[in-house]
Design a protein around this motif. Structure first.
Motif, mmCIF file in Angstrom:
data_model
loop_
_atom_site.group_PDB
_atom_site.id
_atom_site.type_symbol
_atom_site.label_atom_id
_atom_site.label_comp_id
_atom_site.label_asym_id
_atom_site.label_seq_id
_atom_site.Cartn_x
_atom_site.Cartn_y
_atom_site.Cartn_z
ATOM 1 N N ASP A 1 -16.696 -6.543 -37.056
ATOM 2 C CA ASP A 1 -16.958 -5.858 -38.655
ATOM 3 C C ASP A 1 -16.038 -4.685 -38.981
ATOM 4 O OD1 ASP A 1 -19.338 -7.312 -38.715
ATOM 5 O OD2 ASP A 1 -20.289 -5.906 -37.497
ATOM 6 N N VAL A 2 -14.784 -4.553 -38.269
ATOM 7 C CA VAL A 2 -13.920 -3.424 -38.633
ATOM 8 C C VAL A 2 -12.970 -4.246 -39.627
ATOM 9 C CG1 VAL A 2 -12.183 -2.046 -37.805
ATOM 10 C CG2 VAL A 2 -14.264 -2.218 -36.528
ATOM 11 N N PRO A 3 -12.747 -3.568 -40.846
ATOM 12 C CA PRO A 3 -11.725 -4.125 -41.696
ATOM 13 C C PRO A 3 -10.539 -3.576 -41.331
ATOM 14 C CG PRO A 3 -13.182 -2.135 -42.807
ATOM 15 C CD PRO A 3 -13.563 -2.681 -41.458
ATOM 16 N N PRO A 4 -9.449 -4.176 -41.842
ATOM 17 C CA PRO A 4 -8.113 -3.917 -41.875
ATOM 18 C C PRO A 4 -7.898 -2.224 -42.335
ATOM 19 C CG PRO A 4 -7.998 -5.626 -43.071
ATOM 20 C CD PRO A 4 -9.405 -5.374 -42.847
ATOM 21 N N LYS B 1 -1.937 -8.736 -41.038
ATOM 22 C CA LYS B 1 -2.267 -9.373 -42.486
ATOM 23 C C LYS B 1 -1.275 -8.614 -43.549
ATOM 24 C CE LYS B 1 -6.948 -10.465 -41.403
ATOM 25 N NZ LYS B 1 -8.473 -10.529 -41.707
ATOM 26 N N SER C 1 -12.055 0.745 -32.175
ATOM 27 C CA SER C 1 -12.203 0.261 -33.226
ATOM 28 C C SER C 1 -11.018 0.653 -34.281
ATOM 29 C CB SER C 1 -13.575 0.671 -34.100
ATOM 30 O OG SER C 1 -13.882 1.984 -34.075
ATOM 31 N N ARG D 1 -5.232 -5.083 -37.342
ATOM 32 C CA ARG D 1 -5.410 -6.192 -38.723
ATOM 33 C C ARG D 1 -4.375 -5.857 -39.775
ATOM 34 N NH1 ARG D 1 -11.199 -6.193 -37.103
ATOM 35 N NH2 ARG D 1 -11.492 -7.891 -35.803
ATOM 36 N N TYR D 2 -4.262 -4.207 -39.906
ATOM 37 C CA TYR D 2 -3.249 -4.047 -41.145
ATOM 38 C C TYR D 2 -1.861 -4.538 -40.674
ATOM 39 C CZ TYR D 2 -0.114 -0.973 -43.599
ATOM 40 O OH TYR D 2 0.730 -0.696 -44.325
ATOM 41 N N GLN E 1 -6.342 0.856 -44.057
ATOM 42 C CA GLN E 1 -5.756 1.305 -45.288
ATOM 43 C C GLN E 1 -4.457 2.231 -45.152
ATOM 44 O OE1 GLN E 1 -6.853 -0.668 -48.190
ATOM 45 N NE2 GLN E 1 -8.140 -1.831 -46.639
ATOM 46 N N ALA F 1 -8.370 -1.887 -36.441
ATOM 47 C CA ALA F 1 -8.189 -1.667 -38.048
ATOM 48 C C ALA F 1 -6.706 -1.780 -38.065
ATOM 49 C CB ALA F 1 -8.936 -0.409 -38.582
#
Length: 63
Positions: A53-56, A22, A11, A18-19, A58, A15
């Motif tokens: 459900d895992v966001p990018p 995006k 996971s 995605r970072y 930070q 993340a």
């Protein structure tokens, strides 16, 4: 000949994938090469098939 399998995707990796795509605008094949995984795994993450459900992540990239 035996196929070489990709590393398991976590996971935390999802993340960061995605970072990088995006936020930094990298292509899926570039991110796949950075992580040493198959581009198909990156595609599954971006489509929400893996770790939906895992966001990018930070901040900065860890390596």
């Amino acid at each position: 000949m035996k196929r070489k399998s990709s590393k398991p995707v976590t996971s935390e990796m999802a993340a960061h994938v995605r970072y990088l795509i995006k936020t930094k605008g990298l292509y899926q094949h570039q991110v796949a090469a950075l992580f040493g995984v198959n581009q198909g795994r990156v595609s599954e993450i971006m489509q929400g098939k893996r770790f939906p459900d895992v966001p990018p992540a930070q901040g900065s990239f860890p390596f």
